[in-house]
Write a protein that holds these residues in place. Sequence first.
Motif, mmCIF file in Angstrom:
data_model
loop_
_atom_site.group_PDB
_atom_site.id
_atom_site.type_symbol
_atom_site.label_atom_id
_atom_site.label_comp_id
_atom_site.label_asym_id
_atom_site.label_seq_id
_atom_site.Cartn_x
_atom_site.Cartn_y
_atom_site.Cartn_z
ATOM 1 N N ARG A 1 0.836 -1.196 0.000
ATOM 2 C CA ARG A 1 0.000 0.000 0.000
ATOM 3 C C ARG A 1 0.862 1.233 0.000
ATOM 4 N NH1 ARG A 1 -3.473 -3.433 3.947
ATOM 5 N NH2 ARG A 1 -4.916 -4.281 2.414
ATOM 6 N N ARG A 2 1.297 1.587 -1.175
ATOM 7 C CA ARG A 2 2.076 2.797 -1.307
ATOM 8 C C ARG A 2 1.689 3.440 -2.619
ATOM 9 N NH1 ARG A 2 6.250 0.521 -4.407
ATOM 10 N NH2 ARG A 2 6.091 -1.740 -4.363
ATOM 11 N N PRO B 1 2.208 1.845 -6.997
ATOM 12 C CA PRO B 1 1.295 1.180 -7.924
ATOM 13 C C PRO B 1 0.298 2.137 -8.551
ATOM 14 C CG PRO B 1 1.055 0.301 -5.691
ATOM 15 C CD PRO B 1 2.204 1.236 -5.672
ATOM 16 N N ALA B 2 -0.117 3.163 -7.814
ATOM 17 C CA ALA B 2 -1.055 4.135 -8.366
ATOM 18 C C ALA B 2 -0.437 4.848 -9.568
ATOM 19 C CB ALA B 2 -1.451 5.135 -7.283
#
Lengths: 118, 819
Positions: free
Chosen positions: A45-46, A49-50
């Motif tokens: 969750r960082r 990847p977005a």
Amino acid sequence: MWSQDHVRRLAPVGQRYGVDLDPEPAGDPTLLERVRDGVSDHLGRRSAPALDLLRDLRSIYVHASGVSVDWELVAQAAQGVKDHELLQLAQSCHPDTLRQARWANSMLKEHATQLLVS
Amino acid sequence: MSTVDRIAEPWGTRTPYGPGEAWPVRVDTHLADGITVDEVDRWVPSATLLHSNGDAMDIAVKDGRIVGVRGTATDRVNHGRLGPKDLFGWQANHSPDRLTRPLIRRDGQLVETDWDTAMDAVAGRARALLDEQGPSAIGFYTSGQLFLEEYYTLALIAHGGIGTNHVDGNTRLCTATAAAALKESFGCDGQPGSYTDVDHADVIALFGHNMAETQSVLWTRVLDRLAGPDPPQVVCVDPRLTPVARAATVHLAPRPGTNVALMNGLLHELIAHDWVDREYLDAHVVGFEELRTRVADYPPEEAGRICDVPADRIREAARVIGEAERLLSTVLQGFYQSHQATAAAVQVNNVHLVRGMLGKPGCGILQMNGQPTAENTRECGADGDLAGFRNWSNDAQVADLARIWNVEQIPHYSPPTHAMQMMRYAEDGSIRMLWVSATNPAVSLPELGRIRSILAQERLFLVVQDIFLTETAQLADVVLPAATWGEKTGTMTNVNRTVHLSEKAVDPPGEARPDLDVFIDFAHRLGLQDKDGQPLVTWSDAEGAFEGWKECSRGRPCDYSGLTYDELRGGTGLQWPVTDEHPEGTERLYVDGHFSSDPEYCESYGRDLVTGAPLEPTEYKALNPDGKAIIKAAAYVRPHEVPSVEFPFSLITGRTLYQFHTRTKTGRAPELQAAAPDVWVEMSAADAEVLGAGEGDLLQVSTPRGSVQARLRVSGIRDGVLFLPFHYGYWDTPDGDRPGSAGRAANELTLTDWDPVSKQPIFKTAAAAVRVIAAGEGQASPAPTTTGSAPAAGSPPPTRGGRTALCDEQVLEGTGELR
């Protein structure tokens, strides 16, 4: 899926022009898997990847836009050699390619603000 | 007066009637054990809460406590009738485990606190996030169970005050496709038909809609037509042998995920036989030629091959629909929660446009929803839409809303963030505060293992506002105890646009507060202001919020400007639009082919049905310059997850008549809980034989996401398909918020996937495997025998309610004219 269908339909016509296309194409693994990887929660969750997602969508958009131009070239050439079958094929497939490009563009608009500004 | 066990007979006594006649009045009453009608102190007007039918009722109050309910004889929706969830569900209000004080997480534990502390924590975190990151850090996830006034206030706070696009709710799982399909076909949301179309129709077609269980009183109306002279023919599309399928003239049971192919097959036949209203198409519709070209690829043999339905049965269904003179169609989760949801639902609209059957008695479309006030979230914009069916992509309409709210601007650079995307943003850390009101995503969303891990993140500030400590609430940082139906006042609008006023009957328990009060308190603590520096929310009670909403809705399709609370106390609900011109409301929309689809007025410019990409305003204007109805065609595409050698079954999830959502209320109503006490799995007799399993055997159902254990009911479901009810989570198990040794919630198994147009998650196509864990040894499956889960083999004990389930039914003389 549309792209695979296009290759399948182009394959028999291609033979006339000495172009050897796989009539049973596998899905293009590179783009699909990269998008899938991009959204995978296994990557943690960082924000990386977005940003990958935006990069992949951009790449799909550019790629589809290029294919769209290719269809126009094919259609022009088909008219030149009076290959009505090829012309019809180009006219039938080209709208799908435009829809792919538009989808990628709309996804970029939808996500860019959240992913870039947050 | 007769007395009926309404668990054993969910639809009660027949009162047959013929076409064009008024539906007779039958008043259903249920009072607590030992209470008689004479002992009731007061009857307080309300409407039903545990489904979307919107049946009017009176709440019986004695000594400041709810002691029962009675259907309202004079109401246009239900003519006095109530369903089992209404008759028994009110008892949950008294449950001893109601939340009565706010909770806050301290050292990992939720502990009781006071309202000031809790609300300061919520407003303080919101302020800090706004200062640090801005509105993109905050999301709201609401419900289909609050009141209009609460949604409107929440939408104002979120869109007008905070300026976040992250506003959605559980209605994304229930009603999003209904709204999307109406926008695609008519340029705007708004239910075309009316329940009174049941009184006139000669054909009723139900597409993925088990009306008998989801809207049991509307089904009672259909049953009374079926029992009367000159009954309608019924067409049913459903992979299960539901009560609707049993009553059907033609039952089509397609392979899950193939609805578009089936609809295209039906449309192919309508066009091939020229069951087409050319005059209507020419005058009022654009897009027919595209449809004709598209469905040419779907003759019944081809559609039948894709759907695994006999071609002749498709022909037969098309003939019934094609020869109908007054066709009523209804659509629900079998389409909405399945693959290509919007594309399929739009084809139902297309059937009516092709046949010119709209806006006339008996000629209606009911794109249904599941929750009691889902319609209000859509109108008010608490589901991500803009209040008053305003168009996100129309700058003038957004500016008009900013004028009404007296704010500088409403950010609308990107479309509203849908529920699944909000979860993704919470997962990647860009949404850092999520406020969940009156719903339970930790059981209702797909792929629960993932959802739990998102909601449980320490970096996510989770606020949950509810009446019980749900699975979701157990993961929260702050829990706010809410008042519920019967304990607060507000309006509710049902599937066919009927507005009811639900009045406060009793005080909420302990310190619980109406949701409206909580939202307003938050706005004030956060210091939200309009552009003149005055408080953004100008009202302090429900009626004030309703007056604010009336102005917001004025001139829009969902116009409430002619309504008042006093008028709603007149013995029947009214159907919007209610204006000075139409003070009695509007029975049917789109009479004489007039639509709300003018480019300047419409709510949406539409989307590509396959990719979901939105149309540009200029494209819409070119497509539909004169504001007609829009026919949109779609090709069938395969679902993303199809059965394989490893996972050979199609898994569909669904609901039962006796439970609602995640059972927070129905699971606490003894008669309802006893009727459907635990999860079960359905399988066809042929599949059960191959597996060597029978009634009551314990099975394990697995997908790549997880597994669930459930006892087998061999039912009339089609071969190759498994059914699991989704109601059963963990709040009444030792583990509380998650599975212990074995999964129970159907959504452990479902996949993270959604319809590209409506963004409704897909619950009806997953590939699953199944194996026998233990023999039943005489133990029956907990599935009800009265409903879609009726046994096809074995003889489990019949579902009965017993003494406390006895209800009074009083059939009133006369024609059923409203008095």
